[in-house]
Write a protein that holds these residues in place. Structure first.
Motif, PDB file in Angstrom:
ATOM      1  N   PRO A 143       0.805  -1.225   0.000  1.00  0.00           N
ATOM      2  CA  PRO A 143       0.000   0.000   0.000  1.00  0.00           C
ATOM      3  C   PRO A 143       0.841   1.280   0.000  1.00  0.00           C
ATOM      4  CG  PRO A 143      -0.773  -1.525   1.682  1.00  0.00           C
ATOM      5  CD  PRO A 143       0.493  -2.085   1.131  1.00  0.00           C
ATOM      6  N   ALA A 144       2.114   1.194   0.397  1.00  0.00           N
ATOM      7  CA  ALA A 144       2.983   2.378   0.423  1.00  0.00           C
ATOM      8  C   ALA A 144       3.226   2.940  -0.975  1.00  0.00           C
ATOM      9  CB  ALA A 144       4.311   2.032   1.086  1.00  0.00           C
ATOM     10  N   LEU A 145       2.950   2.153  -2.015  1.00  0.00           N
ATOM     11  CA  LEU A 145       3.135   2.641  -3.392  1.00  0.00           C
ATOM     12  C   LEU A 145       2.084   3.679  -3.771  1.00  0.00           C
ATOM     13  CD1 LEU A 145       4.001  -0.564  -5.459  1.00  0.00           C
ATOM     14  CD2 LEU A 145       5.559   1.126  -4.522  1.00  0.00           C
ATOM     15  N   LEU A 146       0.992   3.706  -3.049  1.00  0.00           N
ATOM     16  CA  LEU A 146      -0.141   4.613  -3.270  1.00  0.00           C
ATOM     17  C   LEU A 146      -0.942   4.280  -4.517  1.00  0.00           C
ATOM     18  CD1 LEU A 146       1.541   8.035  -2.401  1.00  0.00           C
ATOM     19  CD2 LEU A 146       0.200   6.562  -0.889  1.00  0.00           C
ATOM     20  N   GLY A 147      -0.333   3.815  -5.546  1.00  0.00           N
ATOM     21  CA  GLY A 147      -0.998   3.453  -6.794  1.00  0.00           C
ATOM     22  C   GLY A 147       0.057   3.089  -7.821  1.00  0.00           C
ATOM     23  N   GLY A 148      -0.370   2.588  -8.950  1.00  0.00           N
ATOM     24  CA  GLY A 148       0.568   2.205  -9.993  1.00  0.00           C
ATOM     25  C   GLY A 148       1.189   0.843  -9.732  1.00  0.00           C
ATOM     26  N   VAL A 149       2.244   0.549 -10.500  1.00  0.00           N
ATOM     27  CA  VAL A 149       2.877  -0.760 -10.442  1.00  0.00           C
ATOM     28  C   VAL A 149       4.393  -0.599 -10.481  1.00  0.00           C
ATOM     29  CG1 VAL A 149       3.126  -2.960 -11.663  1.00  0.00           C
ATOM     30  CG2 VAL A 149       0.936  -1.813 -11.659  1.00  0.00           C
ATOM     31  N   LYS A 150       5.060  -1.461  -9.745  1.00  0.00           N
ATOM     32  CA  LYS A 150       6.523  -1.551  -9.786  1.00  0.00           C
ATOM     33  C   LYS A 150       6.834  -2.979 -10.218  1.00  0.00           C
ATOM     34  CE  LYS A 150      10.160  -1.259  -6.352  1.00  0.00           C
ATOM     35  NZ  LYS A 150      10.468  -0.682  -5.040  1.00  0.00           N
ATOM     36  N   ILE A 151       7.631  -3.122 -11.277  1.00  0.00           N
ATOM     37  CA  ILE A 151       7.934  -4.432 -11.836  1.00  0.00           C
ATOM     38  C   ILE A 151       9.431  -4.688 -11.715  1.00  0.00           C
ATOM     39  CG2 ILE A 151       7.884  -5.827 -13.928  1.00  0.00           C
ATOM     40  CD1 ILE A 151       5.470  -4.039 -14.785  1.00  0.00           C
ATOM     41  N   ILE A 152       9.769  -5.864 -11.175  1.00  0.00           N
ATOM     42  CA  ILE A 152      11.176  -6.231 -10.997  1.00  0.00           C
ATOM     43  C   ILE A 152      11.435  -7.499 -11.809  1.00  0.00           C
ATOM     44  CG2 ILE A 152      12.973  -6.819  -9.344  1.00  0.00           C
ATOM     45  CD1 ILE A 152      11.098  -5.438  -7.212  1.00  0.00           C
ATOM     46  N   ILE A 153      12.295  -7.343 -12.823  1.00  0.00           N
ATOM     47  CA  ILE A 153      12.679  -8.462 -13.686  1.00  0.00           C
ATOM     48  C   ILE A 153      14.187  -8.614 -13.546  1.00  0.00           C
ATOM     49  CG2 ILE A 153      12.712  -9.383 -16.030  1.00  0.00           C
ATOM     50  CD1 ILE A 153      10.458  -7.336 -16.672  1.00  0.00           C
ATOM     51  N   GLY A 154      14.601  -9.665 -12.826  1.00  0.00           N
ATOM     52  CA  GLY A 154      16.030  -9.835 -12.579  1.00  0.00           C
ATOM     53  C   GLY A 154      16.552  -8.655 -11.782  1.00  0.00           C
ATOM     54  N   GLN A 156      16.524  -5.556 -13.130  1.00  0.00           N
ATOM     55  CA  GLN A 156      15.902  -4.385 -13.756  1.00  0.00           C
ATOM     56  C   GLN A 156      14.603  -4.038 -13.017  1.00  0.00           C
ATOM     57  OE1 GLN A 156      14.766  -4.994 -17.824  1.00  0.00           O
ATOM     58  NE2 GLN A 156      14.520  -2.836 -18.227  1.00  0.00           N
ATOM     59  N   VAL A 157      14.437  -2.747 -12.700  1.00  0.00           N
ATOM     60  CA  VAL A 157      13.239  -2.289 -12.008  1.00  0.00           C
ATOM     61  C   VAL A 157      12.517  -1.272 -12.880  1.00  0.00           C
ATOM     62  CG1 VAL A 157      12.339  -1.125  -9.954  1.00  0.00           C
ATOM     63  CG2 VAL A 157      14.319  -2.642  -9.751  1.00  0.00           C
ATOM     64  N   LEU A 158      11.247  -1.536 -13.150  1.00  0.00           N
ATOM     65  CA  LEU A 158      10.393  -0.600 -13.873  1.00  0.00           C
ATOM     66  C   LEU A 158       9.420  -0.050 -12.847  1.00  0.00           C
ATOM     67  CD1 LEU A 158       9.583  -2.971 -16.877  1.00  0.00           C
ATOM     68  CD2 LEU A 158      11.324  -1.194 -16.809  1.00  0.00           C
ATOM     69  N   ASP A 159       9.602   1.205 -12.443  1.00  0.00           N
ATOM     70  CA  ASP A 159       8.806   1.764 -11.360  1.00  0.00           C
ATOM     71  C   ASP A 159       7.834   2.810 -11.888  1.00  0.00           C
ATOM     72  OD1 ASP A 159       7.750   2.585  -8.975  1.00  0.00           O
ATOM     73  OD2 ASP A 159       9.688   2.832  -7.973  1.00  0.00           O
ATOM     74  N   GLY A 160       6.584   2.426 -11.995  1.00  0.00           N
ATOM     75  CA  GLY A 160       5.528   3.335 -12.431  1.00  0.00           C
ATOM     76  C   GLY A 160       4.578   3.644 -11.289  1.00  0.00           C
ATOM     77  N   SER A 161       5.093   3.571 -10.063  1.00  0.00           N
ATOM     78  CA  SER A 161       4.233   3.802  -8.907  1.00  0.00           C
ATOM     79  C   SER A 161       4.078   5.293  -8.634  1.00  0.00           C
ATOM     80  CB  SER A 161       4.805   3.109  -7.673  1.00  0.00           C
ATOM     81  OG  SER A 161       6.011   3.723  -7.279  1.00  0.00           O
ATOM     82  N   ILE A 162       2.996   5.622  -7.999  1.00  0.00           N
ATOM     83  CA  ILE A 162       2.755   7.015  -7.613  1.00  0.00           C
ATOM     84  C   ILE A 162       3.784   7.434  -6.571  1.00  0.00           C
ATOM     85  CG2 ILE A 162       1.109   8.558  -6.470  1.00  0.00           C
ATOM     86  CD1 ILE A 162      -1.118   6.992  -7.898  1.00  0.00           C
ATOM     87  N   ARG A 163       4.177   6.525  -5.682  1.00  0.00           N
ATOM     88  CA  ARG A 163       5.176   6.824  -4.661  1.00  0.00           C
ATOM     89  C   ARG A 163       6.482   7.286  -5.301  1.00  0.00           C
ATOM     90  NH1 ARG A 163       5.651   9.059  -0.523  1.00  0.00           N
ATOM     91  NH2 ARG A 163       4.004   7.847   0.396  1.00  0.00           N
ATOM     92  N   SER A 164       6.935   6.627  -6.352  1.00  0.00           N
ATOM     93  CA  SER A 164       8.199   7.030  -7.000  1.00  0.00           C
ATOM     94  C   SER A 164       8.048   8.390  -7.677  1.00  0.00           C
ATOM     95  CB  SER A 164       8.666   5.983  -8.010  1.00  0.00           C
ATOM     96  OG  SER A 164       7.820   5.948  -9.135  1.00  0.00           O
ATOM     97  N   ARG A 165       6.875   8.649  -8.245  1.00  0.00           N
ATOM     98  CA  ARG A 165       6.638   9.958  -8.882  1.00  0.00           C
ATOM     99  C   ARG A 165       6.635  11.072  -7.838  1.00  0.00           C
ATOM    100  NH1 ARG A 165       1.913   8.181 -13.152  1.00  0.00           N
ATOM    101  NH2 ARG A 165       3.232   6.719 -14.301  1.00  0.00           N
TER     102      ARG A 165
END
Length: 175
Positions: A143-154, A156-165
């Motif tokens: 829930p700390a992400l607030l919204g969006g998705v964070k994807i971890i592949i190996g 590599q991190v794809l962070d589309g979360s509201i928390r990161s923004r």
């Protein structure tokens, strides 16, 4: 943690090579064994010095009921070498090796809320199309992400979360 990985690696590799050689998959048996070994009552049972390793081996093999000499030998070696405590890491490494052998890569999908089945299917299709590989997802709700998705592949991190923004906006405003 790295010590556990180091201890687990030879066991996971050996079981994986037997799996490939015999065209078997011990994933479900390993998970069943992990459930047994993780049980608090079983841990108490193991700590009793009056219980022999032979009895522990028989107990585990009877409960799992794999009826496979190779897996029974694996249980025996693991128990005799007092490595039941690293079974979780062995299981993780074995599954990773099997997935890699089958062209499947592990992926962690961290979301603020539970994804619907359709959302998960759509996300996986897009990722599999982009990376040209099959993925085995592990869904984590944070829930700390607030919204969006964070994807971890190996690694590599794809962070589309509201928390990161929000964090990026905050750091740019403070500069």
């Amino acid at each position: 943690m790295s010590e556990l990985a180091t201890l687990a690696r030879p066991y996971a590799n050996a079981l994986f090579h037997v799996s490939k050689e015999k065209s078997l998959d011990f994933s479900s048996s390993l998970k069943s064994m992990l459930e047994i070994v993780s049980n608090e009552e079983f841990k108490a049972y193991l700590s009793n010095p009056a219980i022999s390793k032979k009895l522990v081996i028989e107990f585990i093999t009877e409960l799992i009921n794999e009826n496979n000499l190779e897996f029974d030998n694996f249980v025996k070696v693991l128990t005799e070498n007092s490595r039941l405590d690293v079974l979780n890491e062995i299981c993780n490494q074995y599954v990773t090796l099997m997935n890699s052998n089958n062209g499947i890569e592990n992926i962690k999908i961290v979301t603020a809320f539970k994804l619907s089945d359709q959302e998960l299917v759509n996300l996986l299709k897009k990722l599999e199309s982009k990376y040209k590989t099959k993925f085995q997802p592990e869904i984590i709700i944070d829930p700390a992400l607030l919204g969006g998705v964070k994807i971890i592949i190996g690694d590599q991190v794809l962070d589309g979360s509201i928390r990161s923004r929000v964090d990026r906006l905050k750091s740019s405003l403070l500069m």
